[in-house]
Scaffold this motif. Structure first.
Motif, short mmCIF file in Angstrom:
data_model
loop_
_atom_site.label_atom_id
_atom_site.label_comp_id
_atom_site.label_asym_id
_atom_site.label_seq_id
_atom_site.Cartn_x
_atom_site.Cartn_y
_atom_site.Cartn_z
N HIS A 13 62.67 29.42 4.27
CA HIS A 13 63.43 28.84 3.16
C HIS A 13 62.45 28.31 2.12
N GLN A 63 61.56 25.58 -0.03
CA GLN A 63 61.92 24.16 -0.02
C GLN A 63 61.78 23.52 -1.39
N SER A 64 60.70 23.82 -2.07
CA SER A 64 60.51 23.23 -3.41
C SER A 64 59.56 24.10 -4.21
N GLN A 98 59.41 26.64 3.97
CA GLN A 98 59.68 26.16 5.33
C GLN A 98 59.88 27.34 6.28
N VAL A 142 56.26 23.44 7.46
CA VAL A 142 56.30 23.59 6.01
C VAL A 142 54.90 23.99 5.54
N CYS A 151 60.96 35.05 -1.80
CA CYS A 151 61.85 33.93 -2.09
C CYS A 151 62.13 33.92 -3.60
N LEU A 177 66.32 24.06 -7.75
CA LEU A 177 65.50 23.49 -6.70
C LEU A 177 65.39 21.97 -6.84
N ASP A 217 68.54 22.29 -3.60
CA ASP A 217 68.89 23.56 -2.96
C ASP A 217 67.64 24.19 -2.33
N THR A 218 67.83 24.74 -1.14
CA THR A 218 66.73 25.42 -0.44
C THR A 218 67.19 26.84 -0.08
N LYS A 222 67.46 30.71 1.10
CA LYS A 222 66.84 31.47 2.18
C LYS A 222 66.06 32.64 1.61
#
Length: 263
Positions: free
Chosen positions: A106, A108-109, A135, A179, A236, A244, A248-249, A251
Motif C-alpha cells: 500500500h 502510505q504517503s 507499506q 514500512v 502504486c 494522500l 487514503d492509502t 493498494k
C-alpha cells in the motif's frame, strides 16, 4: 680236375636305370594325332588369413550403436520424468502445508517537498525532493519473506521522472507489517514549457498526481528452508497528493516476472 664239379655260371643281368623322357620342343605335333599328355597344374596358393583383431579394435555394427543410443535416450527421459514427478509432488505438499502468498503493498504517503518549477524564456526546469512511504504486509502465518535490494522511482503521469532511490534487503517475519521509506531528489530537470506550467499549477492546487514504482526480488523462507527470489514490480498510483494528505492509502499492483499482474 676230376674231383671238382663245375657249375654253370649264372649271369646276373643288371637292369639299367630307365632313361628320362625327352622333352618335346615347343610347337611339336605328334604325327600319330594322339594328344600330348596334359601336364598336371598346381592349384593356386590360398591367401594367408589375417590374424583376428582384439575385441577393442573390432568394428561395431550400426545396429548395436543405434540400440545403445536409443537405450541412453530412454534412460535420460525416464530419469527426467521421474525427477519432475518427485519435484512436483514435493512442491505440492509444501504448498498445501504452508500455503505461501505474496506480500500486499500500500502507498502510505507521498510528499513533494521543495517542489520548485521555474519557467523562463529558455524553457522550464524542475527541482524537487519527494518522500515516499510504501507499506508491505506479510499475511503468511508460517512463512517468512526475504527481500533483495529495492529500487524506488517516482514518476509523473506525463512521463517526467522525479528521481530514484534504493533500500537494502531485509527479512520480514510472518504476519509482519513493514514500512519502506524512500527520498528521491531531482535538480534543474529541463522540461517543456507546457509540462512546467502543468506541474507548477498542480503543486499550487495540490492536484498534482504522482506514482511510485518499486522493483525488488522476493523469496520464501520456512524454518531452515529458503527458496530463491523472484522479480517483482510494484506499481502504486498515480495518486493526487491531496488524496494522500487526506489519509487514503491506495493498494498497489504487483507484477511477477513481467508475466501477470496481481491487484
Amino acid at each position: 680236375m676230376e674231383g671238382d664239379r663245375t657249375f654253370p655260371q649264372q649271369q646276373q643281368q643288371l637292369s639299367a636305370p630307365p632313361s628320362p623322357a625327352l622333352q618335346k620342343p615347343p610347337g611339336y605335333k605328334d604325327p600319330t594325332g594322339s594328344p600330348a599328355p596334359a601336364t598336371p597344374s598346381r592349384p593356386p596358393p590360398r591367401p594367408a588369413k589375417k590374424p583376428p583383431l582384439p575385441p577393442a579394435f573390432r568394428k561395431k555394427s550400426k545396429r548395436s550403436c543405434c540400440r545403445c543410443c536409443c537405450c541412453c535416450l530412454l534412460f535420460i527421459f525416464l530419469f527426467i520424468l521421474v525427477a519432475a514427478i518427485v519435484l512436483a509432488g514435493v512442491s505440492g505438499a509444501v504448498y498445501l502445508w504452508y500455503r505461501p502468498s505474496l506480500p500486499v503493498f500500500h502507498l502510505q504517503s507521498l510528499k513533494a517537498r521543495d517542489f520548485d518549477v521555474v519557467v523562463g524564456p529558455d524553457g522550464a526546469t524542475v527541482s524537487a525532493d519527494v518522500a515516499a512511504k510504501v507499506q508491505a504486509t506479510n499475511s503468511n502465518e508460517k512463512v517468512e519473506l526475504h527481500y533483495g535490494t529495492t529500487r524506488c522511482k517516482v514518476v509523473e503521469p506525463g512521463g517526467v521522472g522525479l528521481g530514484e532511490a534504493t533500500a537494502p534487503g531485509f527479512l520480514q517475519g510472518s504476519g509482519n507489517v513493514t514500512v519502506m521509506g524512500f527520498t528521491t531528489t531531482v535538480r534543474r530537470l529541463e522540461v517543456d514549457d507546457e509540462v512546467g506550467q502543468r506541474l507548477k499549477k498542480g503543486v499550487a492546487t495540490k492536484a498534482l498526481a504522482l506514482g511510485v514504482e518499486l522493483r525488488t526480488t522476493v523469496g520464501i523462507q520456512a524454518g531452515k528452508v529458503r527458496t530463491g527470489r523472484v522479480q517483482v514490480l510494484v506499481a502504486c498510483g498515480p495518486v493526487p497528493l491531496r488524496r494522500l494528505d487526506a489519509g487514503d492509502t491506495p493498494k498497489c499492483n504487483i507484477r511477477v516476472f513481467n508475466w501477470f499482474t496481481l491487484p
